[in-house]
Scaffold this active site. Structure first.
Site, mmCIF file in Angstrom:
data_model
loop_
_atom_site.group_PDB
_atom_site.id
_atom_site.type_symbol
_atom_site.label_atom_id
_atom_site.label_comp_id
_atom_site.label_asym_id
_atom_site.label_seq_id
_atom_site.Cartn_x
_atom_site.Cartn_y
_atom_site.Cartn_z
ATOM 1 N N ASP A 134 0.821 -1.217 0.000
ATOM 2 C CA ASP A 134 0.000 0.000 0.000
ATOM 3 C C ASP A 134 0.855 1.267 0.000
ATOM 4 O O ASP A 134 0.331 2.364 -0.128
ATOM 5 C CB ASP A 134 -1.024 0.004 1.145
ATOM 6 C CG ASP A 134 -0.404 0.186 2.526
ATOM 7 O OD1 ASP A 134 0.805 0.452 2.647
ATOM 8 O OD2 ASP A 134 -1.168 0.062 3.512
ATOM 9 N N SER A 181 -1.726 4.007 2.028
ATOM 10 C CA SER A 181 -1.792 3.486 3.397
ATOM 11 C C SER A 181 -3.106 3.874 4.035
ATOM 12 O O SER A 181 -3.572 4.999 3.849
ATOM 13 C CB SER A 181 -0.675 4.107 4.242
ATOM 14 O OG SER A 181 0.532 3.468 3.963
ATOM 15 N N SER A 194 4.586 -6.738 7.494
ATOM 16 C CA SER A 194 4.770 -5.334 7.856
ATOM 17 C C SER A 194 6.065 -5.176 8.624
ATOM 18 O O SER A 194 6.389 -5.984 9.504
ATOM 19 C CB SER A 194 3.596 -4.852 8.709
ATOM 20 O OG SER A 194 2.389 -4.990 7.991
#
Ligand SMILES: *[C@@H]1O[C@H](CO)[C@@H](O)[C@H](O)[C@H]1NC(C)=O
Ligand SMILES: *[C@@H]1O[C@H](CO)[C@@H](O)[C@H](O)[C@H]1NC(C)=O
Ligand SMILES: *[C@@H]1O[C@H](CO)[C@@H](O)[C@H](O)[C@H]1NC(C)=O
Ligand SMILES: *[C@@H]1O[C@H](CO)[C@@H](O)[C@H](O)[C@H]1NC(C)=O
Length: 326
Positions: free
Chosen positions: A26, A58, A168
């Site tokens: 993203d 994001s 992440s």
């Protein structure tokens, strides 16, 4: 080992290792983390198609945007492509690295519905795995599950029957790969994370064995990496540990009114009780938030399902209301 069985095992090894991976994020196609991961997955022998948003998306969750026009209305992230350029396209020297003027969720669909059948003229090609990230910043707890574009891309792949893993990192800087990509620097967080993604997906494919899918239908994983390398020199090879999304320390987004600035400001709150409920999985596992905030040099691995229906006991209890509706 006979020569024939040696050749067979070599073939099996290649077969297990060379998988078709759809990669997105993203933070945009020009972000360092995703570029490092693209190159490391390819280096490991996988067939990787990267399709990522042209700009920072994001916090867009699973929102499904299509381009408003067939050309870009504004410059892409870091000005890497410009207003007026096509709304989608690939690197001049690599037709497996694409941008798309959409959200992470719609990048998944664009890859499957357009790039494979029309660009590569291959309608039968199937992705073995969708990888999202590594995001620039962690994505933990149910509050983030619905908000994160990284996880939004992942569950959109899962809806389509492709196993998905969201990764992440703890490196939050939105960095341009042209400035920061350094694949040979073993202290660079994007490079360390990229190698960890390769280790993780290869372990996943190995444990898949001859099952048709790397994860059961409707299932995904959420992986969060701790600070590494230049961000924490003590941590270069974090261990993967089992975790869960809900429970103590699960973070929620909140807001606070600030009388000095007369602004409503973002805050985080770890006391939202709904995030503590454990109805599925192993309730004794630590939360992702706990692993990242209260242990050292460990990556959390959680498993989720996109069967958002409540379990039988919960749904039966809620359906009692129907008796009161005539
Ligand atoms: C189409 O995809 C399938 C499955 O990934 C692959 O076996 C086949 O070689 C591809 N065909 C072409 C023309 O690329
Ligand atoms: C973060 O990324 C920006 C954009 O690429 C860069 O200018 C800046 O120096 C970076 N900062 C750090 C601390 O890496
Ligand atoms: C409230 O706003 C003021 C002025 O912008 C700022 O200095 C202060 O840190 C803020 N307080 C909190 C608790 O964030
Ligand atoms: C966190 O949320 C709880 C209610 O869920 C509230 O009582 C508390 O004041 C909040 N804490 C902060 C620091 O915002």
């Amino acid at each position: 080992m006979t020569l024939a069985s040696f050749i067979t095992s070599l073939f099996l090894l290649t077969y297990i290792l060379a998988q078709k991976i759809l990669l997105t994020n993203d933070d945009g196609w020009a972000a360092t983390n995703i570029r490092a991961t693209y190159h490391k997955l390819k280096e490991a022998g996988h067939d990787v198609l990267m399709v990522a948003p042209v700009s920072q998306r994001s916090g867009w969750g699973g929102k499904f945007d299509v381009p408003p026009s067939n050309t870009l209305e504004t410059d892409g992230e870091f000005g890497y492509v410009k207003a007026g350029d096509p709304a989608w396209g690939h690197e001049v020297n690599d037709d497996h690295i694409w941008y798309f003027d959409g959200t992470p969720a719609s990048c998944i669909a664009f890859a499957i519905n357009y790039i494979e059948p029309f660009f590569f003229k291959n309608a039968t090609s199937k992705f073995d795995l969708a990888v999202a990230g590594p995001n620039e910043g962690t994505n933990m707890s149910p509050s983030t599950f619905t908000l994160s574009g990284t996880i939004g891309a992942t569950y959109n792949a899962i809806y389509r029957g492709i196993p998905g893993v969201a990764f992440s990192g703890s490196n939050t800087n939105n960095s341009f790969f042209k400035d920061y990509l350094d694949l040979s620097n073993t202290n660079s967080p994007p490079t360390i994370y990229a190698n960890l993604v390769v280790d993780f997906v290869e372990a996943l494919f190995k444990s898949q064995g001859d099952q048709p899918h790397a994860l059961p239908l409707g299932t995904g994983m959420n992986v969060n990496f701790p600070p590494v390398g230049t961000e924490d020199p003590r941590c270069c090879d974090p261990k993967f540990v089992s975790a869960r999304l809900t429970g103590a320390y699960a973070r929620a987004y909140d807001l606070q009114y600030n009388a000095t600035s007369d602004l409503v400001e973002w805050s985080e709150n770890i006391s939202h009780r709904g995030n503590f409920a454990c109805h599925n999985g192993d309730c004794s596992l630590p939360t992702e938030d706990y692993v990242l905030a209260h242990t050292t040099c460990q990556s959390s691995v959680s498993v989720f399902s996109t069967d958002y229906d409540a379990n039988l006991q919960l749904s039966q209890s809620a359906f009692k209301l129907l008796e009161h509706l005539k």
